[in-house]
Design an enzyme around this catalytic site. Structure first.
Site, PDB file in Angstrom:
ATOM      1  N   HIS A 141       0.797  -1.231   0.000  1.00  0.00           N
ATOM      2  CA  HIS A 141       0.000   0.000   0.000  1.00  0.00           C
ATOM      3  C   HIS A 141       0.829   1.281   0.000  1.00  0.00           C
ATOM      4  O   HIS A 141       0.267   2.370  -0.105  1.00  0.00           O
ATOM      5  CB  HIS A 141      -0.938   0.024   1.207  1.00  0.00           C
TER       6      HIS A 141
HETATM    7  C1  UD1 Z   1      -1.598   5.859   5.532  1.00  0.00           C
HETATM    8  C2  UD1 Z   1      -0.217   6.319   5.998  1.00  0.00           C
HETATM    9  C3  UD1 Z   1       0.753   5.153   5.952  1.00  0.00           C
HETATM   10  C4  UD1 Z   1       0.209   3.936   6.671  1.00  0.00           C
HETATM   11  C5  UD1 Z   1      -1.169   3.604   6.078  1.00  0.00           C
HETATM   12  C6  UD1 Z   1      -1.796   2.381   6.681  1.00  0.00           C
HETATM   13  C7  UD1 Z   1       0.356   8.650   5.429  1.00  0.00           C
HETATM   14  C8  UD1 Z   1       1.190   9.513   4.554  1.00  0.00           C
HETATM   15  N1  UD1 Z   1       0.316   7.343   5.119  1.00  0.00           N
HETATM   16  O1  UD1 Z   1      -1.484   5.499   4.169  1.00  0.00           O
HETATM   17  O2  UD1 Z   1       1.975   5.545   6.558  1.00  0.00           O
HETATM   18  O3  UD1 Z   1       1.082   2.861   6.499  1.00  0.00           O
HETATM   19  O4  UD1 Z   1      -2.007   4.734   6.279  1.00  0.00           O
HETATM   20  O5  UD1 Z   1      -2.946   2.036   5.956  1.00  0.00           O
HETATM   21  O6  UD1 Z   1      -0.252   9.131   6.356  1.00  0.00           O
HETATM   22  N2  UD1 Z   1      -8.890   5.153   1.656  1.00  0.00           N
HETATM   23  C9  UD1 Z   1     -10.104   4.505   1.720  1.00  0.00           C
HETATM   24  N3  UD1 Z   1     -10.683   4.352   2.956  1.00  0.00           N
HETATM   25  C10 UD1 Z   1     -10.112   4.824   4.099  1.00  0.00           C
HETATM   26  C11 UD1 Z   1      -8.887   5.500   4.005  1.00  0.00           C
HETATM   27  C12 UD1 Z   1      -8.295   5.633   2.784  1.00  0.00           C
HETATM   28  O7  UD1 Z   1     -10.656   4.063   0.710  1.00  0.00           O
HETATM   29  O8  UD1 Z   1     -10.679   4.634   5.184  1.00  0.00           O
HETATM   30  C13 UD1 Z   1      -8.246   5.278   0.326  1.00  0.00           C
HETATM   31  C14 UD1 Z   1      -8.516   6.618  -0.324  1.00  0.00           C
HETATM   32  O9  UD1 Z   1      -8.569   6.422  -1.693  1.00  0.00           O
HETATM   33  C15 UD1 Z   1      -7.279   7.394   0.011  1.00  0.00           C
HETATM   34  C16 UD1 Z   1      -6.211   6.314  -0.031  1.00  0.00           C
HETATM   35  O10 UD1 Z   1      -6.846   5.170   0.491  1.00  0.00           O
HETATM   36  O11 UD1 Z   1      -7.029   8.432  -0.890  1.00  0.00           O
HETATM   37  C17 UD1 Z   1      -4.990   6.653   0.744  1.00  0.00           C
HETATM   38  O12 UD1 Z   1      -5.327   6.937   2.102  1.00  0.00           O
HETATM   39  P1  UD1 Z   1      -4.351   7.811   3.022  1.00  0.00           P
HETATM   40  O13 UD1 Z   1      -4.952   7.976   4.359  1.00  0.00           O
HETATM   41  O14 UD1 Z   1      -3.954   9.041   2.273  1.00  0.00           O
HETATM   42  O15 UD1 Z   1      -3.044   6.976   3.111  1.00  0.00           O
HETATM   43  P2  UD1 Z   1      -2.761   5.414   3.247  1.00  0.00           P
HETATM   44  O16 UD1 Z   1      -2.301   4.947   1.925  1.00  0.00           O
HETATM   45  O17 UD1 Z   1      -3.839   4.665   3.924  1.00  0.00           O
END
Ligand code: UD1
Length: 358
Positions: free
Chosen positions: A202
């Site tokens: 991820h």
């Molecule tokens: C975040 C953390 C990462 C951690 C990871 C665990 C940062 C920079 N990254 O990454 O260090 O390892 O969490 O999962 O803070 N999304 C959903 N549902 C949710 C949340 C996110 O669908 O509940 C999708 C959305 O498309 C979103 C993408 O995941 O844009 C990325 O989510 P984001 O919170 O930006 O970062 P993670 O990749 O989860």
């Protein structure tokens, strides 16, 4: 005040909350930033790990790193002003970590960083920026490893730096009867203990680069054993957008939704090997004495590399495949991430710090 927002932080908050609460010294407020909002990335961890409902949920949702950090600053600021906590605790290196630490520091509230001092030495990684920001404004530093302590010393940070061990390990040391359910889970997935690979992917460097993600998925699909691959929503979106699954043979790939904490541990513990770019999963595999191949270009968990329980393959089909076929499992396991008592030590150190009136 404890602030968390993303999946790996709930796993760290749970044991620290328990230890602070058990000490009887603290009035605790929990703030959820809302960075993660899907049940499988958030709510499931609160119920499974007995974390009380947050006192506040900022509901920031998904956005770019800059916007997410800005929104948390805007929404957390009035709460910090109203609550005026003696101390604010943040975990790890997500956008929620950096934003909350910065906000508290602006309001002159001492910041406690749990998982302090780790570095990946590449500012292209969003988490590296978050690590640097958080450590630069913190007051108390709780390092999971000696590497963390050394990195802080090199950065000139010497006061209130403690090597406590990793709080993520605390939960694992306490796992026990939960594993009784493990056979059911493996049966349901059509796999048997010791005969499958557990995989996650991820990190932005892998999901935001189609070439990297394609190499990784090809390597998963070509693995010598079935691969259980719980897919993060971020990765799933890219896989669908670019039809990546159509391009690779899927016969041995078992794609699933993300799992909660216990099921993840069962699947890691019983796996022959782990493929991952998640720092949390690397540590958990190490704890369960399962070798891991890192599908990222670096890791902050140098102790695990040094002991030989993990290797860095990067997002390369060739490297991942080579390690999948040739991985010499070390004879020694140093338990170098702690003794399961990190949270208790942290609770005591926080108490002493607040009592000292500094
Ligand atoms: C975040 C953390 C990462 C951690 C990871 C665990 C940062 C920079 N990254 O990454 O260090 O390892 O969490 O999962 O803070 N999304 C959903 N549902 C949710 C949340 C996110 O669908 O509940 C999708 C959305 O498309 C979103 C993408 O995941 O844009 C990325 O989510 P984001 O919170 O930006 O970062 P993670 O990749 O989860």
């Amino acid at each position: 005040m404890m602030v968390a927002g993303a999946r790996p932080q709930f796993v760290k908050l749970a044991p620290v909350f328990k230890a602070l609460n058990a000490s009887g010294h603290f009035l605790i407020k929990i703030v959820h930033t809302g960075q993660h909002y899907d049940h499988l990335l958030s709510g499931i961890f609160f119920s499974e790990l007995n974390i009380p409902d947050p006192d506040y949920n900022l509901g920031v949702g998904s956005a770019s790193q800059a916007v997410q950090i800005a929104e948390i600053l805007l929404k957390l600021s009035p709460i910090i002003q109203a609550e005026n906590p003696d101390l604010l605790i943040v975990f790890g290196d997500t956008n929620s970590t950096a934003a909350a630490a910065l906000c508290a520091a602006i309001h002159k509230i001492p910041v406690t960083h749990i998982e302090a001092g780790l570095r990946e030495f590449d500012k292209n990684i969003p988490e590296e920026i978050n690590k640097l920001v958080t450590d630069s404004v913190s007051t108390l530093y709780f390092c999971p490893t000696n590497t963390g302590v050394q990195n802080l010393l090199k950065a000139g940070i010497t006061e209130h730096v403690y090597h406590t061990g990793d709080v993520g390990m605390d939960l694992l040391f306490n796992l026990g009867q939960e594993f009784e359910a493990s056979k059911d889970l493996l049966d349901r997935m059509g796999i048997s203990a010791g005969n499958y690979i557990f995989a996650t992917c991820h990190r932005a460097a892998n999901t935001d680069n189609i070439e990297n993600l394609t190499e990784i998925l090809r390597a998963f699909a070509a693995a010598p054993r079935p691969v259980v691959f719980p897919v993060h929503p971020r990765t799933y979106k890219v896989m669908v957008q670019y039809n990546l699954l159509d391009a690779i043979p899927q016969c041995k790939l078992i794609l699933t939704d993300p799992f909660g904490f216990t099921d993840t541990q069962i699947l890691i513990k019983n796996a022959a090997m782990v493929l991952t770019d998640s720092g949390g999963v690397i540590k958990e595999a190490y704890f369960h004495q399962v070798p891991s191949i890192i599908i990222d270009k670096q890791t902050e968990w140098l102790e695990i590399l040094e002991e030989g329980w993990s290797v860095i393959a990067g997002p390369s089909f060739e490297n991942i495949s080579r390690y999948l076929h040739n991985f010499e499992i070390p004879e020694h396991h140093g338990m170098s991430l702690g003794d399961g008592k990190a949270s208790e030590k942290i609770a005591q150190l926080i108490y002493e710090y607040l009592q000292s009136g500094q």
